[in-house]
Design an enzyme around this catalytic site. Structure first.
Site, short mmCIF file in Angstrom:
data_model
loop_
_atom_site.label_atom_id
_atom_site.label_comp_id
_atom_site.label_asym_id
_atom_site.label_seq_id
_atom_site.Cartn_x
_atom_site.Cartn_y
_atom_site.Cartn_z
N HIS A 94 0.86 -1.20 0.00
CA HIS A 94 0.00 0.00 0.00
C HIS A 94 0.89 1.25 0.00
O HIS A 94 1.97 1.25 0.60
CB HIS A 94 -0.92 -0.02 1.23
CG HIS A 94 -1.96 1.05 1.18
ND1 HIS A 94 -1.69 2.35 1.55
CD2 HIS A 94 -3.25 1.01 0.78
CE1 HIS A 94 -2.80 3.06 1.37
NE2 HIS A 94 -3.76 2.28 0.91
N GLU A 151 -3.90 2.35 -7.39
CA GLU A 151 -4.27 3.43 -6.46
C GLU A 151 -3.39 4.65 -6.72
O GLU A 151 -2.26 4.72 -6.21
CB GLU A 151 -4.06 2.96 -5.01
CG GLU A 151 -5.00 1.89 -4.58
CD GLU A 151 -5.30 1.97 -3.09
OE1 GLU A 151 -6.46 2.10 -2.72
OE2 GLU A 151 -4.34 1.94 -2.30
P1 PGA Z 1 -9.52 6.12 0.58
O1 PGA Z 1 -8.31 5.08 0.81
O2 PGA Z 1 -10.69 5.31 0.09
O3 PGA Z 1 -9.76 6.70 1.94
O4 PGA Z 1 -9.06 7.10 -0.41
C1 PGA Z 1 -8.02 4.10 -0.15
C2 PGA Z 1 -6.77 3.38 0.27
O5 PGA Z 1 -5.88 4.00 0.88
O6 PGA Z 1 -6.63 2.16 0.02
#
Ligand code: PGA
Length: 223
Positions: A94, A151
Site C-alpha cells: 500500500h 491506487e
Molecule cells: P480512501 O483510501 O478510500 O480513503 O481514499 C483508499 C486506500 O488508501 O486504500
C-alpha cells in the site's frame, strides 16, 4: 486468476478497537449487502478474531504481511501466524507503507511469495511509477496469481483525494496490464457510494479498494 464476482475491499488501516469492529460487523450484516459482489474486510490484525464466522457476508484480509517466514522477527506478523484465522487476502505494498515504512517493490515481492505459499491471495497496490518495477519483481507465475490494486496516490482521501477522470484511470489500467498481464485490477482512491458505480460498471475494473468509506458499515454496504 479470474474473479467470479467484483470485489469490494475494505481497508480499515489502523482504525477500530475490537468492540468497534464487532459493532461494524453487526451493522453491516443488517444492511443486506449485495449478492453481486464479494466483500472483503481487512481490519487491523487485532480485530481478526472478532470478525470470524461471517464468511457468508464477507471474507477476511490483512493489510500487510511479514516478508520473513515464522521465526525470530520480533513484532512481525508472518503468514504462518495467520493460518488458523481464515485470512483469504493480503493487501501488500500500500502507498502508505511505501511512504512511511519505506517499503520497496522488492520487499513487496517477498511478501507476495509469503502470502502465496500460505494460500493467501495478494492484492498488490501500485501507482503509475511502480507498474514496471513492481511487475518485474514478480515471477510470471506470481503475476498470474495476484490481484493488482491501481491506487493513484493523489486520489487517496488522506493524500488529497484528487480523483482523475475515468478515461485517465482506464488508460492507466491499460498501461498497468502491459506490465502485469491480464490480471484482475481493483481501483482505489476516495471511492464513495456516490462514485463507486463509475468504477464498478467498467469491464476493466474488477472491484474497488476502499479506505475512509469502509469505516462506516452503512456506507460500505451502499457501494
Ligand atoms: P480512501 O483510501 O478510500 O480513503 O481514499 C483508499 C486506500 O488508501 O486504500
Amino acid at each position: 486468476m479470474k474473479l467470479s464476482h467484483k470485489l469490494i475491499v475494505a481497508n480499515w488501516k489502523s482504525n477500530k478497537s475490537v468492540t468497534e469492529a464487532k459493532h461494524w460487523a453487526e451493522t453491516f450484516v443488517q444492511q443486506e449487502p449485495k449478492d453481486a459482489y464479494t466483500y472483503v474486510v481487512c481490519p487491523p490484525y487485532s480485530a481478526l478474531l472478532a470478525l470470524q464466522d461471517q464468511e457468508q457476508y464477507f471474507a477476511l484480509g490483512v493489510q500487510d504481511l511479514s516478508a520473513f517466514g515464522a521465526g525470530a522477527y520480533t513484532g512481525e506478523i508472518s503468514a504462518h501466524n495467520l493460518l488458523d484465522l481464515g485470512v483469504k487476502y493480503a493487501i501488500l505494498g500500500h502507498s502508505e507503507r511505501r511512504r512511511y515504512q519505506n517499503e520497496t517493490s522488492a520487499d513487496v515481492a517477498k511478501k507476495v511469495t509469503s502470502a502465496l505459499d500460505a494460500g493467501i491471495t495478494p492484492i498488490v497496490c501500485v501507482d503509475r511509477d511502480q507498474f514496471g518495477e513492481q511487475a518485474a519483481q514478480l515471477t510470471a507465475s506470481q503475476r498470474e496469481q495476484v490481484i493488482v490494486a491501481y491506487e493513484p496516490v493523489h486520489a487517496i482521501s488522506t493524500f488529497g483525494g484528487q480523483e482523475d477522470p475515468i478515461e485517465t484511470t482506464l488508460e492507466n489500467i491499460a498501461a498497468l496490464k502491459e506490465s502485469f498481464g491480464n490480471v484482475p485490477v481493483l481501483y482505489g482512491g476516495s471511492v464513495t457510494p456516490e462514485n463507486s458505480l463509475v468504477y464498478l460498471q467498467e469491464d476493466a475494473i474488477q472491484g474497488v479498494l476502499v479506505g475512509g468509506t469502509s469505516l462506516d458499515p452503512e456506507k460500505f454496504a451502499q457501494l
